[in-house]
Design an enzyme around this catalytic site. Structure first.
Site, mmCIF file in Angstrom:
data_model
loop_
_atom_site.group_PDB
_atom_site.id
_atom_site.type_symbol
_atom_site.label_atom_id
_atom_site.label_comp_id
_atom_site.label_asym_id
_atom_site.label_seq_id
_atom_site.Cartn_x
_atom_site.Cartn_y
_atom_site.Cartn_z
ATOM 1 N N CYS A 2 0.830 -1.220 0.000
ATOM 2 C CA CYS A 2 0.000 0.000 0.000
ATOM 3 C C CYS A 2 0.861 1.266 0.000
ATOM 4 O O CYS A 2 1.993 1.252 0.469
ATOM 5 C CB CYS A 2 -0.870 0.041 1.245
ATOM 6 S SG CYS A 2 -1.905 -1.400 1.442
ATOM 7 N N ARG A 27 5.288 -0.197 -6.006
ATOM 8 C CA ARG A 27 5.243 -1.012 -4.793
ATOM 9 C C ARG A 27 4.239 -2.152 -4.919
ATOM 10 O O ARG A 27 4.260 -3.077 -4.118
ATOM 11 C CB ARG A 27 4.853 -0.124 -3.603
ATOM 12 C CG ARG A 27 5.843 1.008 -3.370
ATOM 13 C CD ARG A 27 5.319 1.950 -2.323
ATOM 14 N NE ARG A 27 5.215 1.298 -1.044
ATOM 15 C CZ ARG A 27 6.194 1.243 -0.150
ATOM 16 N NH1 ARG A 27 7.339 1.815 -0.416
ATOM 17 N NH2 ARG A 27 6.030 0.631 0.995
ATOM 18 N N TRP A 73 -3.245 -2.624 -1.356
ATOM 19 C CA TRP A 73 -2.931 -4.036 -1.625
ATOM 20 C C TRP A 73 -3.818 -4.811 -0.663
ATOM 21 O O TRP A 73 -3.665 -4.692 0.556
ATOM 22 C CB TRP A 73 -1.451 -4.293 -1.349
ATOM 23 C CG TRP A 73 -1.044 -5.729 -1.405
ATOM 24 C CD1 TRP A 73 -1.215 -6.669 -0.431
ATOM 25 C CD2 TRP A 73 -0.372 -6.397 -2.475
ATOM 26 N NE1 TRP A 73 -0.696 -7.865 -0.826
ATOM 27 C CE2 TRP A 73 -0.179 -7.734 -2.075
ATOM 28 C CE3 TRP A 73 0.081 -5.998 -3.730
ATOM 29 C CZ2 TRP A 73 0.452 -8.673 -2.875
ATOM 30 C CZ3 TRP A 73 0.717 -6.926 -4.521
ATOM 31 C CH2 TRP A 73 0.897 -8.249 -4.097
ATOM 32 N N ASN A 99 -1.881 2.182 5.776
ATOM 33 C CA ASN A 99 -1.019 1.047 5.418
ATOM 34 C C ASN A 99 -0.832 0.228 6.680
ATOM 35 O O ASN A 99 -0.641 0.792 7.762
ATOM 36 C CB ASN A 99 0.358 1.526 4.959
ATOM 37 C CG ASN A 99 0.310 2.274 3.649
ATOM 38 O OD1 ASN A 99 -0.730 2.331 3.001
ATOM 39 N ND2 ASN A 99 1.434 2.853 3.268
ATOM 40 N N GLY A 100 -0.813 -1.092 6.550
ATOM 41 C CA GLY A 100 -0.598 -1.940 7.723
ATOM 42 C C GLY A 100 -1.822 -2.785 8.002
ATOM 43 O O GLY A 100 -2.731 -2.897 7.161
ATOM 44 N N GLU A 480 19.432 -17.246 -6.906
ATOM 45 C CA GLU A 480 18.964 -15.927 -7.335
ATOM 46 C C GLU A 480 18.616 -15.916 -8.827
ATOM 47 O O GLU A 480 17.656 -15.264 -9.243
ATOM 48 C CB GLU A 480 20.028 -14.865 -6.989
ATOM 49 C CG GLU A 480 19.744 -13.462 -7.471
ATOM 50 C CD GLU A 480 18.450 -12.843 -6.936
ATOM 51 O OE1 GLU A 480 17.789 -13.433 -6.081
ATOM 52 O OE2 GLU A 480 18.108 -11.757 -7.434
ATOM 53 N N LYS A 484 14.961 -14.888 -10.256
ATOM 54 C CA LYS A 484 14.720 -13.819 -11.251
ATOM 55 C C LYS A 484 13.854 -14.354 -12.394
ATOM 56 O O LYS A 484 12.913 -13.705 -12.831
ATOM 57 C CB LYS A 484 16.035 -13.274 -11.832
ATOM 58 C CG LYS A 484 16.849 -12.383 -10.944
ATOM 59 C CD LYS A 484 16.309 -10.988 -10.758
ATOM 60 C CE LYS A 484 15.331 -10.862 -9.633
ATOM 61 N NZ LYS A 484 15.781 -11.011 -8.269
ATOM 62 N N HIS A 503 20.897 -36.927 -6.979
ATOM 63 C CA HIS A 503 20.121 -37.494 -5.865
ATOM 64 C C HIS A 503 18.617 -37.347 -6.086
ATOM 65 O O HIS A 503 17.854 -37.498 -5.137
ATOM 66 C CB HIS A 503 20.533 -36.832 -4.547
ATOM 67 C CG HIS A 503 21.962 -37.127 -4.174
ATOM 68 N ND1 HIS A 503 22.414 -38.395 -3.880
ATOM 69 C CD2 HIS A 503 23.046 -36.316 -4.091
ATOM 70 C CE1 HIS A 503 23.712 -38.355 -3.620
ATOM 71 N NE2 HIS A 503 24.121 -37.099 -3.743
HETATM 72 C C1 AGP Z 1 13.390 -9.963 -5.182
HETATM 73 O O1 AGP Z 1 13.489 -9.945 -6.559
HETATM 74 C C2 AGP Z 1 12.040 -10.141 -4.673
HETATM 75 N N1 AGP Z 1 11.152 -9.148 -5.165
HETATM 76 C C3 AGP Z 1 11.869 -10.471 -3.213
HETATM 77 O O2 AGP Z 1 12.305 -11.770 -3.024
HETATM 78 C C4 AGP Z 1 12.585 -9.537 -2.202
HETATM 79 O O3 AGP Z 1 13.960 -9.702 -2.278
HETATM 80 C C5 AGP Z 1 12.074 -9.857 -0.781
HETATM 81 O O4 AGP Z 1 10.687 -9.635 -0.719
HETATM 82 C C6 AGP Z 1 12.785 -9.060 0.284
HETATM 83 O O5 AGP Z 1 12.635 -7.693 0.060
HETATM 84 P P1 AGP Z 1 13.521 -6.640 0.842
HETATM 85 O O6 AGP Z 1 14.918 -6.789 0.362
HETATM 86 O O7 AGP Z 1 12.923 -5.318 0.499
HETATM 87 O O8 AGP Z 1 13.419 -6.969 2.299
#
Ligand code: AGP
Length: 605
Positions: A2, A27, A73, A99-100, A480, A484, A503
């Protein structure tokens, strides 16, 4: 997730509110809305869907020199027009954006219902509007304080009241609120991204703090009405930092930012004289650093994968036992907290609820936490006992790229610093410094291979699934890389240590399932070749990310990276995988910057 925007000044604030909402779109959100006060009348327009649609359908009468706005959101209740913020009291006098999560919302809804109040939405936020409207007190801030005293949970809120058309009251508890100081006007937001086109003078509220904001300034105080003395500070961010320039996607811009971003992370932190790194925010003496027995790194998603690579850097360079754990799991498994362990919380946004929860859990049990955070003034940066900022610049695209490599760079600096107060010799210190200094130019070299990476991406984009494999330092890179590809192309991808293929997962290798293998020219190369042979023997397509061709007939495609110091290899090896995922996503026509179901900062559990 949000986002909040607010304006109070002398001109119509609605254009700023809409522009602010657009700047917070990155966001992630599902609905948006605006409330404005003019001539003592509050008008609200809100709807499920994109900010642009809300702006285009905005009635002309929604205008005013005071207003609040929101991107939602969904948490309590599905995305819908009625569940969108702002929420109002029954008379349509008070409007609230939030927000929250209000944890005792059900009890408060029942209480309001028993008092004859008809709630129109499914949200937790609506209760706040009714509580504020029904609270006793001469001033709006008194009524907001009274309402918040009944609330349990996390909030960042902005409130306006048609009967008091010169002020917005904001409050923060676990969800960020920042004030922007203008000339005869004031701005409010949950993220500086919404403000920086208008002012660099900002005030970050602390948890438990409220502010009354008028066109001429602000006054901050606590829930029990004690004034707090806040002054505005300058943020080193401008509108340009949030622009994607000539790029089609923020993600591509941010991949390309990495030479400069890594340079920013290193700036002023390398000490040739003592062959070490200087980290001003660490706030630990050499004696305290020597008394550390373990390092435990906590983060979520890519921040957790960066933590795995960070733990390896610390073990190999500083010879301290180190490991990483998902913050989301750590906080709920009754972890044994050891005062001789240095806990490190990693977060790009600094707002991830699971990571913040883990920080508070460690602190509650008496240990210190170091923050490795990108967003200045964020909740995790404020909550941690000391911290090292990434200085990567804002990361707008939902998928993390430059924050990942800059986090690895910070861990290399931390490992160097820890190593040099322990047993690492000056020769190794100088070797690592030279390796770090070479990184920006080496990243440029990798970026120059983009055309080839895009061709390879075109060849794997049609797969329904892919494996990513690597060993030791290559494994977090594989994790990673898979993350991605999943996030932005929606191609299913799994990462395995290359040693684990035989395995079980080897059963899935067919000519249609590509394997991306991270195979640097290090001490694991021969072992990695064995895994590649196992895949090749079963007709599997292989893409190698390597310093050179891993061996005759062993890879269909090779993505080359320059050699670095072995400990630093993961930083460079990650970059072709970012480009690979990006070009696969583009080839598949995906929404690269705002992938489905994902948000940039995950502020709920
Ligand atoms: C990364 O590409 C992701 N969008 C997600 O895994 C992200 O790294 C995770 O939500 C943690 O976010 P932060 O680094 O803002 O804490």
């Amino acid at each position: 997730m949000c986002g909040i925007v607010g304006y109070v000044g002398k001109q119509d604030g609605v254009p700023f509110l809409l522009e602010g909402l657009q700047r917070l779109e990155y966001r992630g959100y599902d609905s948006a809305g605006v409330a404005a006060v003019k001539n003592g009348t509050l008008r609200v327009h809100k709807a499920e869907g994109r900010v642009r649609a809300v702006a285009e359908s905005l009635p002309k009468r929604v205008t005013g020199t005071l207003g609040i706005a929101h991107t939602r959101w969904a948490t309590h209740g599905p995305p819908s027009d009625v569940n969108s913020h702002p929420h109002c009291d029954t008379e349509g006098r008070v409007a609230v954006v939030h927000n929250g999560i209000i944890e005792n919302a059900v009890i408060l809804r029942d209480m309001l219902h028993a008092e004859g109040v008809e709630l129109v939405s499914d949200t937790d936020t609506e209760v706040l509007a009714h509580l504020i409207a029904r609270a006793e007190g001469d001033e709006l801030d008194d009524r907001v304080r009274a309402a918040l005293q009944q609330v349990e949970g996390a909030y960042g809120i902005a409130v306006c009241d048609a009967g008091v058309p010169d002020r917005i009251v904001v409050a923060r508890n676990g969800s960020p609120v920042v004030l922007g100081v203008g000339n005869g006007e004031m701005f409010v937001a949950s993220d500086v991204a919404a403000l920086v086109r208008h002012t660099q003078q900002v005030v970050f509220l602390e948890d438990g703090e409220l502010a009354t904001v008028t066109a001429d300034g602000f006054r901050t105080f606590t829930l029990d009405a004690q004034f707090t003395n806040k002054v505005a500070t300058a943020v080193e961010l401008s509108d340009d930092d949030y622009s994607r320039g000539l790029h089609t996607h923020y993600l591509r811009k941010e991949i390309g930012d990495q030479p400069e971003a890594v340079h920013g992370t290193l700036r002023g932190r390398l000490d040739h004289r003592f062959a070490t790194a200087r980290l001003g925010g660490l706030e630990l003496s050499a004696r305290e650093l020597r008394s550390i027995r373990r390092v435990k790194i906590l983060g979520c998603g890519s921040a957790y994968y960066a933590g795995i690579a960070g733990a390896q850097l610390i073990e190999s360079i500083a010879r301290l036992p180190a490991d990483a754990e998902p913050a989301s799991e750590f906080r709920y498994r009754a972890p044994v907290i050891d005062p001789e362990t240095l806990y490190v919380a990693v977060s790009q946004s600094g707002e991830t609820a699971d990571t913040l929860g883990a920080v508070l859990e460690v602190q509650r049990k008496g240990a210190r936490v170091l923050g490795v955070v990108n967003a200045v003034g964020s909740s995790i940066a404020s909550a941690t006992d000391s911290g090292v900022y990434l200085h990567a610049g804002p990361e707008v695209s939902v998928a993390s790229t430059k924050a990942f490599t800059c986090t690895l760079t910070v861990f290399a600096l931390l490992a160097l610093h820890l190593g040099r107060v322990r047993d690492l010799g000056p020769g190794d210190g100088e070797r690592l410094i030279a390796g770090l200094e070479a990184l920006p130019d080496q990243i440029d070299e990798i970026l120059a291979t983009e055309e080839h990476v895009a061709e390879v991406a075109g060849r794997i984009a049609g797969a329904t699934s892919a494996f990513f494999i690597g060993r030791v330092r290559g494994f977090p890179v594989a994790l990673e890389g898979a993350q991605k590809l999943k996030e932005i192309s929606y191609v299913h991808a799994e990462a395995y240590p290359a040693s684990e293929l035989k395995h079980g997962p080897l059963a899935l290798i067919t000519p249609t399932l590509p394997t991306v293998a991270v195979v640097p020219d290090d001490e694991m190369l021969d072992k990695n070749r064995n895994a590649l042979q196992q895949v090749a023997a079963r007709g599997g397509r292989l893409v190698a990310v390597a310093h050179g061709h891993p061996g005759e007939g062993l890879a269909d495609d090779v993505l080359l990276v320059p050699r670095s110091e072995p400990e630093l290899d993961p930083i460079l090896l990650s970059i072709p995988l970012q480009l690979l995922a990006y070009h696969a996503a583009v080839a598949l026509g995906r929404d690269v910057d705002q992938p489905r179901n994902l948000a940039k900062s995950v502020t709920v559990e």
